[in-house]
Design a protein around this motif. Sequence first.
Motif, PDB file in Angstrom:
ATOM      1  N   ILE A  12     -52.595  24.910  70.486  1.00 13.05           N
ATOM      2  CA  ILE A  12     -52.080  26.132  69.856  1.00 13.05           C
ATOM      3  C   ILE A  12     -50.965  25.793  68.870  1.00 13.05           C
ATOM      4  N   LEU A  13     -50.048  24.922  69.274  1.00 14.36           N
ATOM      5  CA  LEU A  13     -48.925  24.582  68.384  1.00 14.36           C
ATOM      6  C   LEU A  13     -49.391  23.785  67.165  1.00 14.36           C
ATOM      7  N   THR A  14     -50.406  22.942  67.352  1.00 15.55           N
ATOM      8  CA  THR A  14     -50.973  22.221  66.209  1.00 15.55           C
ATOM      9  C   THR A  14     -51.615  23.213  65.249  1.00 15.55           C
ATOM     10  N   ARG A  15     -52.335  24.163  65.816  1.00 15.16           N
ATOM     11  CA  ARG A  15     -52.962  25.200  64.980  1.00 15.16           C
ATOM     12  C   ARG A  15     -51.895  26.023  64.243  1.00 15.16           C
ATOM     13  N   LEU A  16     -50.793  26.330  64.957  1.00 13.44           N
ATOM     14  CA  LEU A  16     -49.683  27.064  64.342  1.00 13.44           C
ATOM     15  C   LEU A  16     -49.102  26.268  63.168  1.00 13.44           C
ATOM     16  N   ALA A  17     -48.918  24.974  63.383  1.00  9.02           N
ATOM     17  CA  ALA A  17     -48.368  24.128  62.318  1.00  9.02           C
ATOM     18  C   ALA A  17     -49.318  24.061  61.120  1.00  9.02           C
ATOM     19  N   GLN A  39     -54.727  18.881  96.162  1.00  9.23           N
ATOM     20  CA  GLN A  39     -54.083  20.048  95.568  1.00  9.23           C
ATOM     21  C   GLN A  39     -53.046  19.619  94.536  1.00  9.23           C
ATOM     22  N   ALA A  40     -52.305  18.547  94.822  1.00  9.93           N
ATOM     23  CA  ALA A  40     -51.321  18.045  93.866  1.00  9.93           C
ATOM     24  C   ALA A  40     -52.023  17.560  92.594  1.00  9.93           C
ATOM     25  N   GLN A  41     -53.142  16.855  92.766  1.00  9.22           N
ATOM     26  CA  GLN A  41     -53.900  16.403  91.594  1.00  9.22           C
ATOM     27  C   GLN A  41     -54.444  17.588  90.814  1.00  9.22           C
ATOM     28  N   GLN A  42     -54.899  18.598  91.530  1.00  8.85           N
ATOM     29  CA  GLN A  42     -55.426  19.788  90.866  1.00  8.85           C
ATOM     30  C   GLN A  42     -54.312  20.497  90.094  1.00  8.85           C
ATOM     31  N   GLN A  43     -53.143  20.617  90.703  1.00  6.00           N
ATOM     32  CA  GLN A  43     -52.005  21.237  90.013  1.00  6.00           C
ATOM     33  C   GLN A  43     -51.615  20.414  88.783  1.00  6.00           C
ATOM     34  N   ARG A  44     -51.600  19.100  88.948  1.00  9.49           N
ATOM     35  CA  ARG A  44     -51.281  18.215  87.827  1.00  9.49           C
ATOM     36  C   ARG A  44     -52.307  18.388  86.714  1.00  9.49           C
ATOM     37  N   HIS A  45     -53.583  18.481  87.114  1.00  6.97           N
ATOM     38  CA  HIS A  45     -54.649  18.669  86.125  1.00  6.97           C
ATOM     39  C   HIS A  45     -54.485  20.008  85.405  1.00  6.97           C
ATOM     40  N   ASP A  67     -52.707  35.596  75.448  1.00  8.44           N
ATOM     41  CA  ASP A  67     -53.735  36.637  75.457  1.00  8.44           C
ATOM     42  C   ASP A  67     -54.415  36.621  76.836  1.00  8.44           C
ATOM     43  N   VAL A  68     -54.640  37.784  77.392  1.00  5.32           N
ATOM     44  CA  VAL A  68     -55.232  37.876  78.715  1.00  5.32           C
ATOM     45  C   VAL A  68     -56.645  37.304  78.710  1.00  5.32           C
ATOM     46  N   THR A  69     -57.370  37.501  77.636  1.00  2.00           N
ATOM     47  CA  THR A  69     -58.742  37.002  77.566  1.00  2.00           C
ATOM     48  C   THR A  69     -58.785  35.499  77.365  1.00  2.00           C
ATOM     49  N   HIS A  70     -57.739  34.898  76.841  1.00  4.60           N
ATOM     50  CA  HIS A  70     -57.637  33.452  76.624  1.00  4.60           C
ATOM     51  C   HIS A  70     -56.538  32.892  77.508  1.00  4.60           C
ATOM     52  N   ALA A  71     -56.563  33.145  78.773  1.00  4.06           N
ATOM     53  CA  ALA A  71     -55.463  32.741  79.676  1.00  4.06           C
ATOM     54  C   ALA A  71     -55.205  31.251  79.553  1.00  4.06           C
ATOM     55  N   LEU A  72     -53.921  30.937  79.353  1.00  2.00           N
ATOM     56  CA  LEU A  72     -53.536  29.547  79.234  1.00  2.00           C
ATOM     57  C   LEU A  72     -53.537  28.947  80.609  1.00  2.00           C
ATOM     58  N   GLN A  81     -53.839  20.462  81.549  1.00  4.85           N
ATOM     59  CA  GLN A  81     -54.729  21.300  80.755  1.00  4.85           C
ATOM     60  C   GLN A  81     -53.922  22.358  79.990  1.00  4.85           C
ATOM     61  N   ALA A  82     -52.937  22.951  80.671  1.00  3.77           N
ATOM     62  CA  ALA A  82     -52.095  23.946  79.996  1.00  3.77           C
ATOM     63  C   ALA A  82     -51.293  23.289  78.877  1.00  3.77           C
ATOM     64  N   THR A  83     -50.817  22.071  79.121  1.00  4.82           N
ATOM     65  CA  THR A  83     -50.077  21.348  78.088  1.00  4.82           C
ATOM     66  C   THR A  83     -50.976  21.052  76.891  1.00  4.82           C
ATOM     67  N   ARG A  84     -52.197  20.642  77.170  1.00  3.30           N
ATOM     68  CA  ARG A  84     -53.143  20.364  76.073  1.00  3.30           C
ATOM     69  C   ARG A  84     -53.456  21.643  75.298  1.00  3.30           C
ATOM     70  N   GLU A  85     -53.573  22.760  76.036  1.00  5.02           N
ATOM     71  CA  GLU A  85     -53.835  24.045  75.378  1.00  5.02           C
ATOM     72  C   GLU A  85     -52.663  24.414  74.473  1.00  5.02           C
ATOM     73  N   TRP A  86     -51.429  24.235  74.995  1.00  7.91           N
ATOM     74  CA  TRP A  86     -50.258  24.517  74.157  1.00  7.91           C
ATOM     75  C   TRP A  86     -50.198  23.565  72.967  1.00  7.91           C
TER      76      TRP A  86
END
Length: 177
Positions: free
Chosen positions: A98-103, A80-86, A172-177, A90-95
């Motif tokens: 998104i931030l790279t795209r914003l830039a 579970q800890a590994q899953q949470q870390r993953h 966005d709800v359809t693109h949940a981070l 994944q959320a960090t990579r998504e951000w």
Amino acid sequence: MAQAVNLLPWRAQRQRRCLRVWATIFSATLLLIVLLTAMLRIRVLQENQRLSVVQQAGVTLHAGLAERQARLLAQQVTQQAQQQRHLRLQATREWQRILTRLAETLPEQAWLSELRYQQDTLSLAGYAVSFAALGQLETALNALPGLRMGKPGATSRDAQGRWQFHYALRPDVTHAL
């Protein structure tokens, strides 16, 4: 005169024979009782020994199961800890995406002075050289996948003639981070 018959030896013999029969029956019964008691005692001892072995096996099995359960619980916690870390990675990579795209989509005449993520809201503050650059920025922000633009914040001009802007973006709800 008739001769008298002495029945004493016959009676004594009959009495001895009867005594032998009853002694044999009594001895055989006593021997049978002793044998049955010994067999019963052996059977009880064997049953007690078997129950002792079964009980010891149960205790060993219970200890093994408790150890395995503890090991499985530890594995589950680790998993579970590994899953949470993953998920966080994944959320960090998504951000990051998104931030790279914003830039990349930020117009050249606009720049950010503040970028804050708090309570599931990404707040942007910055400056734009022209009002057209603000329009381009708003179009770029609306085009970002995974984020939807909330109500725009205050827009004003500073002392140097630049446009100050504030925007709030929510996942966005359809693109949940």
